[in-house]
Design a protein around this motif. Sequence first.
Motif, mmCIF file in Angstrom:
data_model
loop_
_atom_site.group_PDB
_atom_site.id
_atom_site.type_symbol
_atom_site.label_atom_id
_atom_site.label_comp_id
_atom_site.label_asym_id
_atom_site.label_seq_id
_atom_site.Cartn_x
_atom_site.Cartn_y
_atom_site.Cartn_z
ATOM 1 N N ASP A 72 -4.753 -3.841 8.831
ATOM 2 C CA ASP A 72 -4.716 -3.131 10.175
ATOM 3 C C ASP A 72 -4.627 -1.534 9.881
ATOM 4 N N PHE A 73 -4.431 -0.933 10.655
ATOM 5 C CA PHE A 73 -4.617 0.810 10.523
ATOM 6 C C PHE A 73 -3.231 1.428 9.976
ATOM 7 N N SER A 74 -2.080 0.521 9.645
ATOM 8 C CA SER A 74 -1.007 1.103 9.386
ATOM 9 C C SER A 74 -0.623 1.670 8.070
ATOM 10 N N TYR A 75 -1.877 1.273 6.977
ATOM 11 C CA TYR A 75 -1.594 1.362 5.633
ATOM 12 C C TYR A 75 -2.555 2.491 5.263
ATOM 13 N N THR A 76 -2.129 3.612 4.246
ATOM 14 C CA THR A 76 -3.023 4.298 3.634
ATOM 15 C C THR A 76 -3.293 4.276 2.164
ATOM 16 N N PHE A 77 -4.399 4.099 1.620
ATOM 17 C CA PHE A 77 -4.510 4.160 -0.014
ATOM 18 C C PHE A 77 -4.926 5.574 -0.189
ATOM 19 N N ILE A 78 -4.279 5.934 -1.407
ATOM 20 C CA ILE A 78 -4.731 7.086 -1.919
ATOM 21 C C ILE A 78 -5.349 6.936 -3.426
ATOM 22 N N SER A 79 -6.443 7.396 -3.880
ATOM 23 C CA SER A 79 -6.919 7.166 -5.237
ATOM 24 C C SER A 79 -7.987 8.389 -5.657
ATOM 25 N N ASP A 80 -8.406 8.134 -6.688
ATOM 26 C CA ASP A 80 -9.671 8.998 -7.181
ATOM 27 C C ASP A 80 -10.756 7.994 -6.965
ATOM 28 N N LYS A 81 -11.874 8.340 -7.273
ATOM 29 C CA LYS A 81 -13.208 7.497 -7.119
ATOM 30 C C LYS A 81 -13.411 6.744 -8.173
ATOM 31 N N GLN A 82 -12.543 5.648 -8.580
ATOM 32 C CA GLN A 82 -12.648 4.775 -9.803
ATOM 33 C C GLN A 82 -13.639 3.795 -9.504
ATOM 34 N N LYS A 83 -14.347 3.437 -10.757
ATOM 35 C CA LYS A 83 -15.225 2.496 -10.611
ATOM 36 C C LYS A 83 -14.714 1.290 -9.821
ATOM 37 N N GLY A 84 -15.371 0.822 -8.755
ATOM 38 C CA GLY A 84 -14.985 -0.397 -7.939
ATOM 39 C C GLY A 84 -14.049 -0.315 -7.110
ATOM 40 N N LEU A 85 -13.131 0.577 -7.233
ATOM 41 C CA LEU A 85 -11.821 0.795 -6.512
ATOM 42 C C LEU A 85 -12.227 0.873 -4.867
ATOM 43 N N LEU A 86 -12.870 1.841 -4.485
ATOM 44 C CA LEU A 86 -13.315 2.008 -3.044
ATOM 45 C C LEU A 86 -13.769 0.715 -2.724
ATOM 46 N N ASP A 87 -14.755 0.041 -3.139
ATOM 47 C CA ASP A 87 -15.237 -1.038 -2.447
ATOM 48 C C ASP A 87 -14.243 -2.310 -2.650
ATOM 49 N N ALA A 88 -13.446 -2.285 -3.619
ATOM 50 C CA ALA A 88 -12.679 -3.430 -3.320
ATOM 51 C C ALA A 88 -11.440 -3.167 -2.470
ATOM 52 N N VAL A 89 -10.988 -2.090 -2.049
ATOM 53 C CA VAL A 89 -10.062 -1.844 -0.999
ATOM 54 C C VAL A 89 -10.604 -2.128 0.487
ATOM 55 N N LYS A 90 -12.176 -1.733 0.407
ATOM 56 C CA LYS A 90 -13.021 -1.706 1.411
ATOM 57 C C LYS A 90 -13.342 -3.074 1.860
ATOM 58 N N ASP A 91 -13.364 -3.958 0.856
ATOM 59 C CA ASP A 91 -13.772 -5.438 1.276
ATOM 60 C C ASP A 91 -12.605 -6.220 1.624
ATOM 61 N N LEU A 92 -11.367 -5.833 0.919
ATOM 62 C CA LEU A 92 -10.146 -6.716 1.243
ATOM 63 C C LEU A 92 -9.429 -6.290 2.332
ATOM 64 N N LEU A 93 -9.541 -4.755 2.653
ATOM 65 C CA LEU A 93 -8.488 -4.302 3.826
ATOM 66 C C LEU A 93 -9.439 -3.349 4.274
ATOM 67 N N PRO A 94 -10.579 -3.578 5.297
ATOM 68 C CA PRO A 94 -11.429 -2.688 5.770
ATOM 69 C C PRO A 94 -10.744 -1.779 6.664
ATOM 70 N N ASN A 95 -9.691 -2.134 7.321
ATOM 71 C CA ASN A 95 -9.167 -1.235 8.808
ATOM 72 C C ASN A 95 -8.245 -0.443 7.947
ATOM 73 N N THR A 96 -7.801 -0.344 6.713
ATOM 74 C CA THR A 96 -6.830 0.614 6.308
ATOM 75 C C THR A 96 -7.568 1.994 6.065
ATOM 76 N N GLU A 97 -6.734 3.102 6.017
ATOM 77 C CA GLU A 97 -7.308 4.388 5.735
ATOM 78 C C GLU A 97 -7.319 4.454 4.098
#
Length: 152
Positions: free
Chosen positions: A89-114
């Motif tokens: 859901d929209f209640s979590y926020t992830f903060i990261s740099d643009k590490q290899k595969g990280l953006l896609d992993a979060v998007k795949d598993l938790l697509p509605n999070t920030e």
Amino acid sequence: MEGESRRFKRMYICYGALKKGWREGCRPIIGLDGCHLKTVYKGILLTAVGIDGNNGMYPIAWAIVEKENREAWTWFVEFLKQDLELKNDFSYTFISDKQKGLLDAVKDLLPNTEHRHCARHMYNNFKGMGILELNSEIFLGCSKVNNQGMVF
């Protein structure tokens, strides 16, 4: 396993007390990062940290993986999602740099999070490309400014 050598692949750690502490006392913000282990065994250390009620860093979980890629980050985020009982859901926020595969992993598993990018990493990337001539205090100060009360 004839003819094959046994090799360490991955290890994930998230203590029960840290899970409970994050769920009951931390903000719904999770910082994800990775760094190289420069020992004889090599590998990558993946970490998840939160922000506690005193604005301090709160360790949540960490893992050692063979290399940093989408597969390793997906494996790590799957465990994190299960341990912290994260909902999609929209209640979590992830903060990261643009590490290899990280953006896609979060998007795949938790697509509605920030998902937001760390200002310090952005500054270092821009500085390395010759885009920014600002000093870090000015850039990082600007990154903390919100738009409440501003007139556009």
